[in-house]
Scaffold this motif. Structure first.
Motif, PDB file in Angstrom:
ATOM      1  N   TYR A 169       0.833  -1.207   0.000  1.00  0.00           N
ATOM      2  CA  TYR A 169       0.000   0.000   0.000  1.00  0.00           C
ATOM      3  C   TYR A 169       0.866   1.255   0.000  1.00  0.00           C
ATOM      4  N   ASN A 170       1.910   1.270   0.834  1.00  0.00           N
ATOM      5  CA  ASN A 170       2.797   2.430   0.894  1.00  0.00           C
ATOM      6  C   ASN A 170       3.496   2.679  -0.435  1.00  0.00           C
ATOM      7  N   ASN A 171       3.907   1.600  -1.095  1.00  0.00           N
ATOM      8  CA  ASN A 171       4.612   1.739  -2.372  1.00  0.00           C
ATOM      9  C   ASN A 171       3.730   2.339  -3.461  1.00  0.00           C
ATOM     10  N   ILE A 172       2.423   2.148  -3.339  1.00  0.00           N
ATOM     11  CA  ILE A 172       1.493   2.665  -4.355  1.00  0.00           C
ATOM     12  C   ILE A 172       0.814   3.943  -3.871  1.00  0.00           C
ATOM     13  N   PHE A 173       0.011   3.816  -2.823  1.00  0.00           N
ATOM     14  CA  PHE A 173      -0.784   4.954  -2.358  1.00  0.00           C
ATOM     15  C   PHE A 173       0.050   5.963  -1.573  1.00  0.00           C
ATOM     16  N   GLY A 174       1.000   5.474  -0.755  1.00  0.00           N
ATOM     17  CA  GLY A 174       1.815   6.387   0.020  1.00  0.00           C
ATOM     18  C   GLY A 174       2.684   7.270  -0.861  1.00  0.00           C
ATOM     19  N   VAL A 175       3.411   6.652  -1.783  1.00  0.00           N
ATOM     20  CA  VAL A 175       4.262   7.417  -2.702  1.00  0.00           C
ATOM     21  C   VAL A 175       3.410   8.291  -3.613  1.00  0.00           C
ATOM     22  N   GLY A 176       2.298   7.751  -4.091  1.00  0.00           N
ATOM     23  CA  GLY A 176       1.436   8.511  -4.990  1.00  0.00           C
ATOM     24  C   GLY A 176       0.857   9.751  -4.350  1.00  0.00           C
ATOM     25  N   ALA A 177       0.394   9.624  -3.083  1.00  0.00           N
ATOM     26  CA  ALA A 177      -0.273  10.741  -2.413  1.00  0.00           C
ATOM     27  C   ALA A 177       0.699  11.738  -1.798  1.00  0.00           C
ATOM     28  N   MET A 178       1.813  11.257  -1.243  1.00  0.00           N
ATOM     29  CA  MET A 178       2.734  12.150  -0.544  1.00  0.00           C
ATOM     30  C   MET A 178       3.795  12.759  -1.457  1.00  0.00           C
ATOM     31  N   VAL A 179       4.103  12.084  -2.574  1.00  0.00           N
ATOM     32  CA  VAL A 179       5.210  12.530  -3.423  1.00  0.00           C
ATOM     33  C   VAL A 179       4.738  12.939  -4.813  1.00  0.00           C
ATOM     34  N   ILE A 180       4.179  11.989  -5.552  1.00  0.00           N
ATOM     35  CA  ILE A 180       3.879  12.222  -6.967  1.00  0.00           C
ATOM     36  C   ILE A 180       2.773  13.260  -7.156  1.00  0.00           C
ATOM     37  N   LEU A 181       1.649  13.081  -6.481  1.00  0.00           N
ATOM     38  CA  LEU A 181       0.518  13.994  -6.654  1.00  0.00           C
ATOM     39  C   LEU A 181       0.859  15.443  -6.292  1.00  0.00           C
ATOM     40  N   PRO A 182       1.465  15.711  -5.122  1.00  0.00           N
ATOM     41  CA  PRO A 182       1.801  17.111  -4.802  1.00  0.00           C
ATOM     42  C   PRO A 182       2.752  17.747  -5.814  1.00  0.00           C
ATOM     43  N   ILE A 183       3.733  16.976  -6.296  1.00  0.00           N
ATOM     44  CA  ILE A 183       4.672  17.526  -7.282  1.00  0.00           C
ATOM     45  C   ILE A 183       3.945  17.897  -8.567  1.00  0.00           C
ATOM     46  N   ILE A 184       3.050  17.009  -9.026  1.00  0.00           N
ATOM     47  CA  ILE A 184       2.279  17.288 -10.248  1.00  0.00           C
ATOM     48  C   ILE A 184       1.406  18.521 -10.064  1.00  0.00           C
ATOM     49  N   LEU A 185       0.711  18.600  -8.923  1.00  0.00           N
ATOM     50  CA  LEU A 185      -0.174  19.741  -8.669  1.00  0.00           C
ATOM     51  C   LEU A 185       0.605  21.045  -8.585  1.00  0.00           C
ATOM     52  N   LEU A 186       1.784  21.009  -7.954  1.00  0.00           N
ATOM     53  CA  LEU A 186       2.586  22.216  -7.832  1.00  0.00           C
ATOM     54  C   LEU A 186       3.075  22.689  -9.203  1.00  0.00           C
ATOM     55  N   ILE A 187       3.548  21.768 -10.020  1.00  0.00           N
ATOM     56  CA  ILE A 187       4.056  22.131 -11.349  1.00  0.00           C
ATOM     57  C   ILE A 187       2.940  22.679 -12.229  1.00  0.00           C
ATOM     58  N   ILE A 188       1.821  21.960 -12.295  1.00  0.00           N
ATOM     59  CA  ILE A 188       0.713  22.406 -13.149  1.00  0.00           C
ATOM     60  C   ILE A 188       0.120  23.712 -12.621  1.00  0.00           C
TER      61      ILE A 188
END
Length: 367
Positions: free
Chosen positions: A339-358
């Motif tokens: 769960y951490n490898n998918i949802f944890g990384v996705g929510a804490m790392v990938i999603l915020p970076i994408i939202l900040l850039i866009i």
């Protein structure tokens, strides 16, 4: 008066810090020294330090996204920034993340509590009591949650500090030598494992409408993460020094074991491990409560009607079913790791970076 109190829903930055502290110091800390020692041996504490520094970077990213949508919901911000269909998908992803986070914390809470504190109490009573209490607290709104957290942290923090200081006496710190002996790759793997002790940082994405002073969120949240990160580094180093990197694997929850075997002056308390459990139980409540609160808000925003309390009622049985599915605690940890490898990384790392850039590209500010 009760309704006005619950619906005011504006909290101070100090209350944000308290909620973060209670949420970070969860069950992950009880097994953290063992997990990092598996990768980096006596240098496992360096992995926790690396995770703390990474968490501070993530706080900067997440809070800067949060400040882009001051005064409106994350759902509205996501739909405006990413288009409505993508925004809905992102919110559903966060709902799944929160529901699963609550379920895993609930199951591990019930397992540890029954094993250490209430061995003769039926499992389902411990399980149901926490879920119902967390759901009731979530239904009362953000301000009520924050005010309760101010009380709970006073009850819990003092026993934590006292027992930890006593547990730190007569420790053989030569067990931490030689320092910097582990390969950098192993320290990095330990840091990755330790990062999930900060699970739930992404909830800061959802807190914007409730902030009284959003401009200073980064500093306040960073301070809370730095405080808890420093405490986790100290706890990890002391625990590894107490048991030794080679022996720590024999203890499922080495932190609880260390504190339970510490000699209290005058034998005032026979089982001080139970004392440290006070903080841990409160932290588990805070995590489950927060996950229920924010998942119900996101559901309400997607549907577009009703009070968030009715959506808590929808989430409760789903969390209970998911939490009851694993056969044993080992299986829970295995599922939680995936769960951490998918949802944890996705929510804490990938999603915020994408939202900040866009958000920066599209010039989104205080939408």
């Amino acid at each position: 008066m009760t309704n006005n109190f619950a619906l005011n829903d504006k909290i101070s930055l100090r209350q944000v810090q308290i909620l973060l502290i209670l949420g970070i110091f969860g069950f992950g800390v009880t097994s953290l020294p063992r997990r990092v020692a598996e990768f980096a041996g006596q240098d496992g504490w360096l992995g926790v330090l690396l995770a703390t520094l990474t968490a501070l970077v993530l706080v900067w990213i997440i809070t800067n996204v949060t400040k882009m949508h001051t005064g409106i919901t994350f759902y509205d911000f996501a739909c405006k920034t990413l288009t409505r269909p993508v925004g809905v998908v992102v919110c559903l992803f966060l709902i799944a993340r929160l529901v699963l986070l609550a379920a895993f914390n609930l199951r591990i809470f019930a397992e540890i509590t029954q094993s250490i504190l209430l061995p003769t109490t039926p499992f389902w009573i411990v399980f149901a009591a926490m879920l119902v209490l967390a759901g009731f607290g979530a239904s009362k709104g953000m301000e009520a949650r924050a005010r309760l957290a101010e009380i709970l942290i006073l009850i819990a923090l003092v026993p934590l500090i006292i027992v930890f200081v006593i547990s730190s006496r007569d420790i053989d710190f030569t067990n931490l030598l030689p320092i910097f002996n582990a390969p950098l790759e192993n320290v990095g793997r330990a840091g990755y494992a330790a990062l999930f002790a900060f699970n739930g940082l992404d909830m800061l994405l959802l807190i914007s409408p409730f902030l009284a002073r959003p401009k200073k969120l980064t500093k306040s949240a960073g301070g809370a993460v730095l405080t808890m990160g420093g405490l986790m580094v100290a706890i990890t180093a002391v625990t590894i020094a107490r048991f030794g990197a080679g022996n720590i694997a024999r203890h499922t929850w080495p932190v609880l074991r260390m504190m339970d075997t510490a000699a209290m002056p005058g034998a005032i308390i026979d089982r001080q491990g139970a004392l440290i459990m006070t903080f841990w139980i409160i932290s588990a409540y805070a995590i489950i409560n927060a996950a229920l609160f924010f998942s119900s808000l996101l559901l309400k925003n997607i549907v577009g009607k009703g009070n968030h309390s009715r959506y808590i009622i929808i989430c409760l049985p789903i969390i209970a079913i998911i939490a009851a599915l694993p056969d044993n605690l080992t299986q829970v940890y295995n599922y939680f790791s995936r769960y951490n490898n998918i949802f944890g990384v996705g929510a804490m790392v990938i999603l915020p970076i994408i939202l900040l850039i866009i958000g920066k590209i599209r010039g989104v500010k205080n939408a």
